[in-house]
Motif scaffolding. Structure first.
Motif, PDB file in Angstrom:
ATOM      1  N   PRO A  72      40.769  27.332  54.465  1.00 56.10           N
ATOM      2  CA  PRO A  72      41.510  28.526  54.879  1.00 56.10           C
ATOM      3  C   PRO A  72      42.796  28.147  55.597  1.00 56.10           C
ATOM      4  O   PRO A  72      42.816  27.199  56.382  1.00 56.10           O
ATOM      5  CB  PRO A  72      40.532  29.230  55.828  1.00 56.10           C
ATOM      6  N   LEU A  73      43.851  28.893  55.334  1.00 56.57           N
ATOM      7  CA  LEU A  73      45.133  28.619  55.977  1.00 56.57           C
ATOM      8  C   LEU A  73      45.229  29.276  57.355  1.00 56.57           C
ATOM      9  O   LEU A  73      45.865  28.739  58.256  1.00 56.57           O
ATOM     10  CB  LEU A  73      46.280  29.104  55.078  1.00 56.57           C
ATOM     11  N   ALA A  74      44.602  30.432  57.495  1.00 51.16           N
ATOM     12  CA  ALA A  74      44.649  31.152  58.778  1.00 51.16           C
ATOM     13  C   ALA A  74      43.336  31.909  58.989  1.00 51.16           C
ATOM     14  O   ALA A  74      43.303  33.145  58.940  1.00 51.16           O
ATOM     15  CB  ALA A  74      45.835  32.103  58.815  1.00 51.16           C
ATOM     16  N   PRO A  75      42.240  31.181  59.205  1.00 52.45           N
ATOM     17  CA  PRO A  75      40.945  31.851  59.384  1.00 52.45           C
ATOM     18  C   PRO A  75      40.918  32.668  60.672  1.00 52.45           C
ATOM     19  O   PRO A  75      41.647  32.369  61.631  1.00 52.45           O
ATOM     20  CB  PRO A  75      39.961  30.685  59.451  1.00 52.45           C
ATOM     21  N   SER A  76      40.090  33.676  60.687  1.00 53.60           N
ATOM     22  CA  SER A  76      39.914  34.467  61.909  1.00 53.60           C
ATOM     23  C   SER A  76      39.284  33.616  63.010  1.00 53.60           C
ATOM     24  O   SER A  76      39.647  33.716  64.187  1.00 53.60           O
ATOM     25  CB  SER A  76      39.015  35.678  61.628  1.00 53.60           C
ATOM     26  N   ILE A  77      38.334  32.771  62.619  1.00 56.44           N
ATOM     27  CA  ILE A  77      37.629  31.888  63.551  1.00 56.44           C
ATOM     28  C   ILE A  77      37.573  30.497  62.925  1.00 56.44           C
ATOM     29  O   ILE A  77      37.206  30.357  61.760  1.00 56.44           O
ATOM     30  CB  ILE A  77      36.195  32.391  63.828  1.00 56.44           C
ATOM     31  N   HIS A  78      37.934  29.482  63.704  1.00 55.54           N
ATOM     32  CA  HIS A  78      37.900  28.102  63.220  1.00 55.54           C
ATOM     33  C   HIS A  78      36.901  27.323  64.079  1.00 55.54           C
ATOM     34  O   HIS A  78      37.140  27.089  65.261  1.00 55.54           O
ATOM     35  CB  HIS A  78      39.286  27.474  63.307  1.00 55.54           C
ATOM     36  N   LEU A  79      35.778  26.958  63.467  1.00 52.31           N
ATOM     37  CA  LEU A  79      34.736  26.222  64.174  1.00 52.31           C
ATOM     38  C   LEU A  79      34.750  24.759  63.748  1.00 52.31           C
ATOM     39  O   LEU A  79      34.965  24.452  62.578  1.00 52.31           O
ATOM     40  CB  LEU A  79      33.354  26.811  63.855  1.00 52.31           C
ATOM     41  N   SER A  80      34.506  23.869  64.689  1.00 48.07           N
ATOM     42  CA  SER A  80      34.403  22.448  64.381  1.00 48.07           C
ATOM     43  C   SER A  80      32.992  21.979  64.716  1.00 48.07           C
ATOM     44  O   SER A  80      32.671  21.735  65.886  1.00 48.07           O
ATOM     45  CB  SER A  80      35.426  21.635  65.172  1.00 48.07           C
ATOM     46  N   THR A  81      32.153  21.864  63.690  1.00 45.18           N
ATOM     47  CA  THR A  81      30.790  21.400  63.939  1.00 45.18           C
ATOM     48  C   THR A  81      30.737  19.886  64.114  1.00 45.18           C
ATOM     49  O   THR A  81      29.679  19.340  64.399  1.00 45.18           O
ATOM     50  CB  THR A  81      29.844  21.816  62.793  1.00 45.18           C
ATOM     51  N   ASN A  82      31.873  19.246  63.949  1.00 45.70           N
ATOM     52  CA  ASN A  82      31.965  17.814  64.202  1.00 45.70           C
ATOM     53  C   ASN A  82      32.130  17.541  65.693  1.00 45.70           C
ATOM     54  O   ASN A  82      31.792  16.454  66.173  1.00 45.70           O
ATOM     55  CB  ASN A  82      33.152  17.219  63.436  1.00 45.70           C
ATOM     56  N   CYS A  83      32.636  18.560  66.418  1.00 43.79           N
ATOM     57  CA  CYS A  83      32.910  18.406  67.851  1.00 43.79           C
ATOM     58  C   CYS A  83      31.978  19.247  68.720  1.00 43.79           C
ATOM     59  O   CYS A  83      31.562  18.814  69.795  1.00 43.79           O
ATOM     60  CB  CYS A  83      34.359  18.788  68.154  1.00 43.79           C
ATOM     61  N   ASP A  84      31.675  20.470  68.271  1.00 42.72           N
ATOM     62  CA  ASP A  84      30.859  21.389  69.062  1.00 42.72           C
ATOM     63  C   ASP A  84      29.462  21.514  68.471  1.00 42.72           C
ATOM     64  O   ASP A  84      29.275  21.399  67.255  1.00 42.72           O
ATOM     65  CB  ASP A  84      31.514  22.776  69.102  1.00 42.72           C
ATOM     66  N   ASP A  85      28.471  21.757  69.332  1.00 46.56           N
ATOM     67  CA  ASP A  85      27.117  21.951  68.822  1.00 46.56           C
ATOM     68  C   ASP A  85      26.950  23.372  68.300  1.00 46.56           C
ATOM     69  O   ASP A  85      27.839  24.213  68.431  1.00 46.56           O
ATOM     70  CB  ASP A  85      26.066  21.598  69.881  1.00 46.56           C
ATOM     71  N   ILE A  86      25.805  23.639  67.728  1.00 43.58           N
ATOM     72  CA  ILE A  86      25.565  24.933  67.072  1.00 43.58           C
ATOM     73  C   ILE A  86      25.653  26.079  68.075  1.00 43.58           C
ATOM     74  O   ILE A  86      26.229  27.136  67.780  1.00 43.58           O
ATOM     75  CB  ILE A  86      24.204  24.933  66.364  1.00 43.58           C
ATOM     76  N   GLU A  87      25.096  25.893  69.269  1.00 45.86           N
ATOM     77  CA  GLU A  87      25.122  26.956  70.275  1.00 45.86           C
ATOM     78  C   GLU A  87      26.557  27.295  70.668  1.00 45.86           C
ATOM     79  O   GLU A  87      26.907  28.468  70.837  1.00 45.86           O
ATOM     80  CB  GLU A  87      24.310  26.530  71.509  1.00 45.86           C
ATOM     81  N   GLN A  88      27.397  26.282  70.825  1.00 44.61           N
ATOM     82  CA  GLN A  88      28.798  26.523  71.169  1.00 44.61           C
ATOM     83  C   GLN A  88      29.530  27.267  70.051  1.00 44.61           C
ATOM     84  O   GLN A  88      30.306  28.189  70.312  1.00 44.61           O
ATOM     85  CB  GLN A  88      29.496  25.192  71.466  1.00 44.61           C
ATOM     86  N   CYS A  89      29.268  26.860  68.819  1.00 42.91           N
ATOM     87  CA  CYS A  89      29.904  27.526  67.676  1.00 42.91           C
ATOM     88  C   CYS A  89      29.463  28.983  67.575  1.00 42.91           C
ATOM     89  O   CYS A  89      30.284  29.892  67.353  1.00 42.91           O
ATOM     90  CB  CYS A  89      29.579  26.777  66.388  1.00 42.91           C
ATOM     91  N   ALA A  90      28.165  29.213  67.746  1.00 43.93           N
ATOM     92  CA  ALA A  90      27.641  30.579  67.666  1.00 43.93           C
ATOM     93  C   ALA A  90      28.246  31.452  68.759  1.00 43.93           C
ATOM     94  O   ALA A  90      28.596  32.620  68.525  1.00 43.93           O
ATOM     95  CB  ALA A  90      26.118  30.567  67.767  1.00 43.93           C
ATOM     96  N   SER A  91      28.397  30.888  69.939  1.00 48.17           N
ATOM     97  CA  SER A  91      28.987  31.641  71.051  1.00 48.17           C
ATOM     98  C   SER A  91      30.435  32.019  70.757  1.00 48.17           C
ATOM     99  O   SER A  91      30.882  33.111  71.122  1.00 48.17           O
ATOM    100  CB  SER A  91      28.922  30.822  72.347  1.00 48.17           C
ATOM    101  N   GLN A  92      31.176  31.141  70.099  1.00 51.47           N
ATOM    102  CA  GLN A  92      32.561  31.438  69.740  1.00 51.47           C
ATOM    103  C   GLN A  92      32.634  32.654  68.815  1.00 51.47           C
ATOM    104  O   GLN A  92      33.533  33.490  68.946  1.00 51.47           O
ATOM    105  CB  GLN A  92      33.204  30.229  69.058  1.00 51.47           C
ATOM    106  N   VAL A  93      31.690  32.733  67.885  1.00 52.37           N
ATOM    107  CA  VAL A  93      31.681  33.865  66.945  1.00 52.37           C
ATOM    108  C   VAL A  93      31.344  35.163  67.677  1.00 52.37           C
ATOM    109  O   VAL A  93      32.009  36.193  67.492  1.00 52.37           O
ATOM    110  CB  VAL A  93      30.687  33.609  65.798  1.00 52.37           C
TER     111      VAL A  93
END
Length: 200
Positions: free
Chosen positions: A168-189
């Motif tokens: 995606p060129l301009a996603p609404s949400i950009h998650l990095s599962t290489n850096c953040d754990d699942i709980e952190q990613c879910a919280s961002q959403v």
């Protein structure tokens, strides 16, 4: 182009606005996209659980699960991938009309297809979530053993190996599962949904 003829749209007796008011959230689709092994389904499930536990009405459409039923007649050629996304977009739209928060976890590798889904669903209801992880990381995870099969020539048209993935060129949400754990990613959403008033 539709092959059906002599069909007329039937208006429902309960309108989407009434359903939205009763459910208490603003319907939207969280469209998770990323390479196989990036964590799309894992993050989507974590978000779905958080929302459900908060009392919201949700549904998750997972790529593999849908291919067991609705899309079991489709392969992984470019043409079939396009049709796969078209069908998911149509099904998602029905869930949105019912007032739900819908999550879809599909590779959906082509930008044009994601744009088509966004056009069908509507800008205000379409939330593109890029679940980002380097190919090397996804291959190391390889939870289904698919990368190894693709490298061995047992699977053709595998995204990231012999079929492209267009980030995606301009996603609404950009998650990095290489850096953040699942709980952190879910919280961002969930924070995005709160900040944009899809949930309270």
């Amino acid at each position: 182009m539709s092959k059906a003829t002599n069909i007329v749209w039937h208006d429902a007796g309960v309108c989407p606005e009434e359903r939205q008011e009763k459910i208490g959230s603003k319907p939207c689709i969280l469209w998770y996209t990323g390479l196989s092994g990036s964590g799309k389904s894992t993050v989507a499930n974590a978000v779905d659980r958080l929302l459900f536990d908060k009392g919201y009405t949700t549904y998750l459409l997972d790529g593999d699960n849908v291919r067991h039923g609705l899309n079991k007649d489709l392969g992984f050629s470019d043409v079939d991938r396009v049709e796969n996304i078209r069908r998911i977009s149509e099904v998602s739209n029905l869930f949105l009309d019912a007032g739900l928060i819908v999550s879809t976890a599909f590779i959906s590798p082509f930008r044009a297809d994601r744009l088509q889904a966004k056009a069908l669903i509507g800008d205000e209801r379409f939330i593109e979530v890029f679940v980002d992880a380097p190919l090397e990381t996804c291959e190391k995870r390889d939870p289904k053993g698919l990368y190894q099969k693709a490298r061995d020539g047992m699977i053709k048209n595998f995204t990231g190996i012999d079929s492209p993935y267009e980030s995606p060129l301009a996603p609404s949400i950009h998650l990095s599962t290489n850096c953040d754990d699942i709980e952190q990613c879910a919280s961002q959403v969930v924070d995005y949904l709160l900040n944009n008033q899809f949930i309270k």
